[in-house]
Write an enzyme that holds these catalytic residues in place. Structure first.
Site, PDB file in Angstrom:
ATOM      1  N   ASN A 163      -5.071   3.847  -1.611  1.00 40.23           N
ATOM      2  CA  ASN A 163      -6.405   4.110  -1.074  1.00 40.23           C
ATOM      3  C   ASN A 163      -6.655   5.604  -1.092  1.00 40.23           C
ATOM      4  O   ASN A 163      -5.822   6.377  -0.571  1.00 40.23           O
ATOM      5  CB  ASN A 163      -6.521   3.560   0.359  1.00 40.23           C
ATOM      6  CG  ASN A 163      -6.668   2.050   0.385  1.00 40.23           C
ATOM      7  OD1 ASN A 163      -7.605   1.501  -0.192  1.00 40.23           O
ATOM      8  ND2 ASN A 163      -5.739   1.366   1.027  1.00 40.23           N
TER       9      ASN A 163
ATOM     10  N   GLU B  50      15.581  -4.624  -1.250  1.00 32.83           N
ATOM     11  CA  GLU B  50      16.914  -5.233  -1.326  1.00 32.83           C
ATOM     12  C   GLU B  50      17.382  -5.243  -2.772  1.00 32.83           C
ATOM     13  O   GLU B  50      16.601  -5.552  -3.684  1.00 32.83           O
ATOM     14  CB  GLU B  50      16.856  -6.673  -0.804  1.00 32.83           C
ATOM     15  CG  GLU B  50      18.186  -7.398  -0.843  1.00 32.83           C
ATOM     16  CD  GLU B  50      18.092  -8.826  -0.352  1.00 32.83           C
ATOM     17  OE1 GLU B  50      17.090  -9.496  -0.633  1.00 32.83           O
ATOM     18  OE2 GLU B  50      19.028  -9.268   0.332  1.00 32.83           O
TER      19      GLU B  50
ATOM     20  N   HIS C 232      11.040  -7.628   2.814  1.00 30.99           N
ATOM     21  CA  HIS C 232      11.494  -6.692   1.788  1.00 30.99           C
ATOM     22  C   HIS C 232      11.093  -7.178   0.403  1.00 30.99           C
ATOM     23  O   HIS C 232      10.738  -8.345   0.206  1.00 30.99           O
ATOM     24  CB  HIS C 232      13.019  -6.516   1.850  1.00 30.99           C
ATOM     25  CG  HIS C 232      13.779  -7.805   1.761  1.00 30.99           C
ATOM     26  ND1 HIS C 232      14.331  -8.436   2.859  1.00 30.99           N
ATOM     27  CD2 HIS C 232      14.076  -8.605   0.705  1.00 30.99           C
ATOM     28  CE1 HIS C 232      14.946  -9.545   2.477  1.00 30.99           C
ATOM     29  NE2 HIS C 232      14.810  -9.668   1.184  1.00 30.99           N
TER      30      HIS C 232
ATOM     31  N   ARG D 103       0.853  -1.183   0.000  1.00 32.08           N
ATOM     32  CA  ARG D 103       0.000   0.000   0.000  1.00 32.08           C
ATOM     33  C   ARG D 103       0.895   1.241   0.000  1.00 32.08           C
ATOM     34  O   ARG D 103       1.909   1.275   0.712  1.00 32.08           O
ATOM     35  CB  ARG D 103      -0.933  -0.020   1.207  1.00 32.08           C
ATOM     36  CG  ARG D 103      -1.910  -1.183   1.141  1.00 32.08           C
ATOM     37  CD  ARG D 103      -2.909  -1.203   2.290  1.00 32.08           C
ATOM     38  NE  ARG D 103      -3.852  -2.299   2.129  1.00 32.08           N
ATOM     39  CZ  ARG D 103      -3.667  -3.532   2.622  1.00 32.08           C
ATOM     40  NH1 ARG D 103      -2.584  -3.789   3.345  1.00 32.08           N
ATOM     41  NH2 ARG D 103      -4.546  -4.484   2.402  1.00 32.08           N
TER      42      ARG D 103
HETATM   43  C1  LIG Z   1      -6.250  -7.188  -8.260  1.00 32.89           C
HETATM   44  C2  LIG Z   1      -5.785  -8.130  -7.172  1.00 32.89           C
HETATM   45  O1  LIG Z   1      -4.420  -8.375  -7.369  1.00 32.89           O
HETATM   46  C3  LIG Z   1      -5.925  -7.565  -5.801  1.00 32.89           C
HETATM   47  O2  LIG Z   1      -5.016  -7.666  -4.987  1.00 32.89           O
HETATM   48  S1  LIG Z   1      -7.415  -6.820  -5.381  1.00 32.89           S
HETATM   49  C4  LIG Z   1      -7.468  -7.252  -3.630  1.00 32.89           C
HETATM   50  C5  LIG Z   1      -8.265  -6.279  -2.835  1.00 32.89           C
HETATM   51  N1  LIG Z   1      -7.658  -4.967  -2.869  1.00 32.89           N
HETATM   52  C6  LIG Z   1      -8.356  -3.908  -2.398  1.00 32.89           C
HETATM   53  O3  LIG Z   1      -9.503  -3.991  -2.008  1.00 32.89           O
HETATM   54  C7  LIG Z   1      -7.556  -2.601  -2.403  1.00 32.89           C
HETATM   55  C8  LIG Z   1      -8.153  -1.579  -1.475  1.00 32.89           C
HETATM   56  C9  LIG Z   1      -8.223  -2.014   0.000  1.00 32.89           C
HETATM   57  N2  LIG Z   1      -8.712  -0.911   0.784  1.00 32.89           N
HETATM   58  C10 LIG Z   1      -6.822  -2.394   0.525  1.00 32.89           C
HETATM   59  O4  LIG Z   1      -6.109  -1.504   1.028  1.00 32.89           O
HETATM   60  O5  LIG Z   1      -6.447  -3.585   0.375  1.00 32.89           O
HETATM   61  C11 LIG Z   1      -8.290  -6.795  -1.427  1.00 32.89           C
HETATM   62  O6  LIG Z   1      -9.016  -7.716  -1.123  1.00 32.89           O
HETATM   63  N3  LIG Z   1      -7.405  -6.252  -0.536  1.00 32.89           N
HETATM   64  C12 LIG Z   1      -7.304  -6.766   0.812  1.00 32.89           C
HETATM   65  C13 LIG Z   1      -5.893  -7.204   1.094  1.00 32.89           C
HETATM   66  O7  LIG Z   1      -5.571  -7.468   2.277  1.00 32.89           O
HETATM   67  O8  LIG Z   1      -5.076  -7.267   0.168  1.00 32.89           O
END
Ligand SMILES: C[C@@H](O)C(=O)SC[C@H](NC(=O)CC[C@H](N)C(=O)O)C(=O)NCC(=O)O
Ligand code: NI
Length: 140
Positions: free
Chosen positions: A60, A117, A74, A9
């Site tokens: 986000n 790394e 890493h 993120r």
């Molecule tokens: C496209 C595929 O590779 C994904 O990883 S989508 C997974 C999804 N991502 C989100 O919802 C992004 C926004 C969310 N607020 C976040 O920060 O993850 C998801 O299920 N994410 C949850 C996670 O833990 O990865």
């Protein structure tokens, strides 16, 4: 089964693209805006590694506090020339937290403090200054 990507993120898309693309050398492969979830996904890869080993940057739209997950270690990249890569990063203002004193391994941090790394392709290069005598800086 095959490896797809590692997701991190990020808090600023432009700063992240500057670090991962302009400075580190990755290319943006694709981007997906998800307005219903209020986030953007950007997939990056080293040239030739598209759809083989990607980094998924999740942005986000609504700011959230991201603690440092100590269970995450890493992202690792093999580089053609560890000294040239560190010079490019340092010229861009990136701190080389663990300099390549051994001609092989270096660590830097992304704008969101993700540890990265860098490993010399083919094994260690000959020790060279200023790297051979450069001390560590902080945590990596
Ligand atoms: C496209 C595929 O590779 C994904 O990883 S989508 C997974 C999804 N991502 C989100 O919802 C992004 C926004 C969310 N607020 C976040 O920060 O993850 C998801 O299920 N994410 C949850 C996670 O833990 O990865
Ligand atoms: Ni994913």
């Amino acid at each position: 089964m095959r490896f797809l990507h590692t997701m991190v993120r990020v808090t600023d898309i432009d700063q992240s693209l500057d670090f991962y693309c302009n400075k580190l050398g990755l290319k943006e492969v694709r981007r997906k805006e998800v307005p219903q979830g209020r986030f953007t996904l950007l997939f990056l890869a080293a040239p030739g590694q598209e759809d083989v080993a990607e980094i998924e940057l999740t942005y986000n739209w609504d700011p959230e506090p991201y603690g440092e997950g100590r269970n995450f270690g890493h992202l690792a990249f093999e580089v053609e020339d560890i000294y040239a890569t560190c010079e490019r990063l340092m010229a861009g203002g990136v701190t080389i937290n663990r300099p390549p004193r051994d001609g092989y391994m270096a660590f830097v941090r992304s704008p969101d403090n993700v540890s990265v790394e860098l490993l010399q392709k083919g094994g260690p290069k000959a020790p060279a200054e200023p790297w051979a005598s450069m001390p560590n800086t902080g945590k990596w």
